[in-house]
Scaffold this motif. Structure first.
Motif: not given
Lengths: 338, 338
Positions: B112-118, B131-135, B140-145
């Motif tokens: 959630e926080q990652i999305r929020s920061l992006v 370690h985190r969900d590959p999704a 992040l890759d898709a958003q190019d961050v």
DNA sequence: CACCTTAATGCAAGCCCTTACATTTTTCGC
DNA sequence: GCGAAAAATGTAAGGGCTTGCATTAAGGTG
């Protein structure tokens, strides 16, 4: 490598769901203004596209961000960290986001950070202590950004705060210490110049001395920066003083712990030769040996309440209500009778 | 009460300075593209109006924010706080701003926080551990961050990180401990399920045991949450074990300090009856008595370097360079020979 | 069933900046 | 002092979202 598809926008979601952008916006922000079937279509589209709204655009259009900024002197300090964590949790529970910045105890940096947070669209600000350049308050008023202060509570102050009375808390402790027979008192304080909390704590001791018929000028006073080593160094200074103080107050637990360490290194018995008193009651206070006598500050409660007050204001327009929290004296093992 | 004048915009500054908005924008963002006299006029107007640019609008127009997000498990932890403070200082030096969020060690919250920061426009992200969900990585890759990891360094990993080898560090310590004659080892670990650093540290001990011909299954292992009291409780559990371990490793210093406190409370001599070993070397480690033997992690350096790497990438397009930092064993008083 | 509410949706005007491109001014070599 | 290149400035087109107002669909009433 994922193929570089563009970031989806509201428009994309709208097309996909077969509705207008306005409807999507409402489905997101005011779900009950939208028919259930429509809402579902929108949600599906959002999920499929992995859409997430662009914060900047949103802020600009809506003129609010659901974001509250907090500025603390330093993150490297359990005291602020704990209160802030609670503050953040409270905000999150209510759909707000916290933005933190730290100033390293430099007023200039604080001003800069305040501007930055305001520019970022912070809907309100949480600041530590009362003391700052009036120009800053003017700026904030001009920008119409509500400010809540914390970590201090002065009944006379005009700005609302959620905090405790630093002076009274320290005074209560000092009275006890004097009551135990101590007459030669000392204080290791954080720098008081830009720090009203430190100044108030110092003042509390002086008041207690005066009230007990002691000359408050005999208080042996050392100012220093924040840090364990700094506390240790300051302790050395005090011990060089003649006649030696029998009770050493410290502006915060970190300084106290430093003093305590140095006492051990120097073979000065605590509390046999000298008593040491802290302030804050961070976890550390219980861990050191002997365990630290200190003033307990309800940091978590303070953070939580501050969040509450700010949320109520922003969401329901309730005026920022000042709240005074109570501190508590915690007697452990570093304070002994004379 | 200040009369409620509206917040000035770029346009206002432009009119006042008698130039176009484009010029004002350039005067702010690329001062040397603007003639000095013009620049001065603009600056005067800015000062008079108390203008500060609207972040949202800026982000939207420029498609970058000079903001880097950092997500840590908790702020209530000196370890992260210190590294983060250094990280922030490095960013500031280079005109970037840090945005922090904390997850309370919950993977969902992290996402959630990652999305929020992006969504807030973070130009890059600093995350703890691999370690985190590959999704999440896909998102992040898709958003190019760009993402930089830290607090861990695995030579095999595909994602760049600035950190240290948790496993090797702990292994080195374990070898020393075994070399001092200890055979019955125990570990108080943070929860390993979602925490690759904790898992790696555990693994390091096991490797050292195997290398020394010990059965790594004999490692007495307790997992617990973060906190001094938790460390104390875990220590109790370990001491109930028969035969009693002679050396207790702790996943971090905070747990170790808890263990140490409990040992004192139980009258168990350290290091006489049992040795205690920490990890991180936070200030606390030197303050407790006896002083803690631990693995020193260069937190500040780590934060600084991470900032450097990210800035270089964002500003000059230099690829994110992995950096391995060295830890150091610090022998103090809680480890003794058997 | 015509008529009036009320609920749902759509339209389109901003919100405040940055930047590609066009235009004007300055600088400089000869 | 002329012309070309360089420097400085201006013009205007977005960028993604919210929201007041207009429009259409649905529901209620006599």
């Amino acid at each position: 490598m994922t193929s570089q598809r563009p970031i989806p926008t509201l428009q994309d979601v709208a097309s996909r769901a077969g509705v207008s952008t306005a409807t999507v916006s409402r489905a997101i922000n005011f779900p009950d203004q939208v028919a259930e079937v429509t809402r579902d279509k929108v949600n599906v589209a959002i999920a499929e596209l992995g859409y997430s709204p662009n914060f900047g655009a949103r802020a600009m259009a809506a003129r609010r961000t659901n974001t509250i900024g907090a500025i603390i002197p330093t993150m490297e300090n359990a005291i602020f960290a704990r209160g802030l964590q609670a503050f953040q949790e409270e905000l999150r529970r209510n759909g707000f986001t916290m933005l933190v910045a730290s100033t390293a105890y430099q007023p200039d940096t604080e001003e800069e950070q305040i501007r930055s947070l305001v520019a970022r669209g912070a809907d309100a600000l949480l600041l530590i202590g009362y003391h700052r350049d009036p120009a800053i308050y003017e700026f904030l008023d001009a920008q119409d950004v509500p400010v809540l202060l914390t970590w201090a509570f002065d009944p006379q102050a005009t700005r609302p705060s959620v905090g405790f009375n630093n002076s009274a808390a320290m005074q209560a402790m000092a009275e006890k210490v004097i009551g135990m027979g101590h007459r030669r008192l000392a204080l290791i304080s954080a720098e008081t110049a830009q720090n009203d909390r430190a100044a108030a704590r110092c003042d509390g001791i002086r008041q207690a001395m005066t009230a007990a018929g002691l000359d408050s000028d005999t208080l042996c006073f050392v100012e220093t920066k924040y840090g364990i080593n700094e506390g240790a160094a300051a302790f050395d200074q005090l011990m060089a003083h003649e006649p030696r103080p029998t009770a050493v107050f410290c502006g915060n637990d970190v300084l106290a712990v430093g003093a305590l360490r140095r006492a051990r290194e120097r073979g000065i018995a605590v509390p046999g030769d000298v008593s040491i008193i802290g302030f804050d009651d961070i976890e550390l206070a219980q861990v050191v040996y002997p365990a630290l006598t200190t003033v307990h500050v309800p940091h978590r409660e303070m953070g939580r309440k501050a969040g509450e007050v700010l949320v109520n204001h922003l969401r329901d327009g309730i005026a920022l209500t000042p709240i005074e929290l109570q501190t508590r004296l915690v007697f452990r093992d570093t304070l002994g009778p004379l």
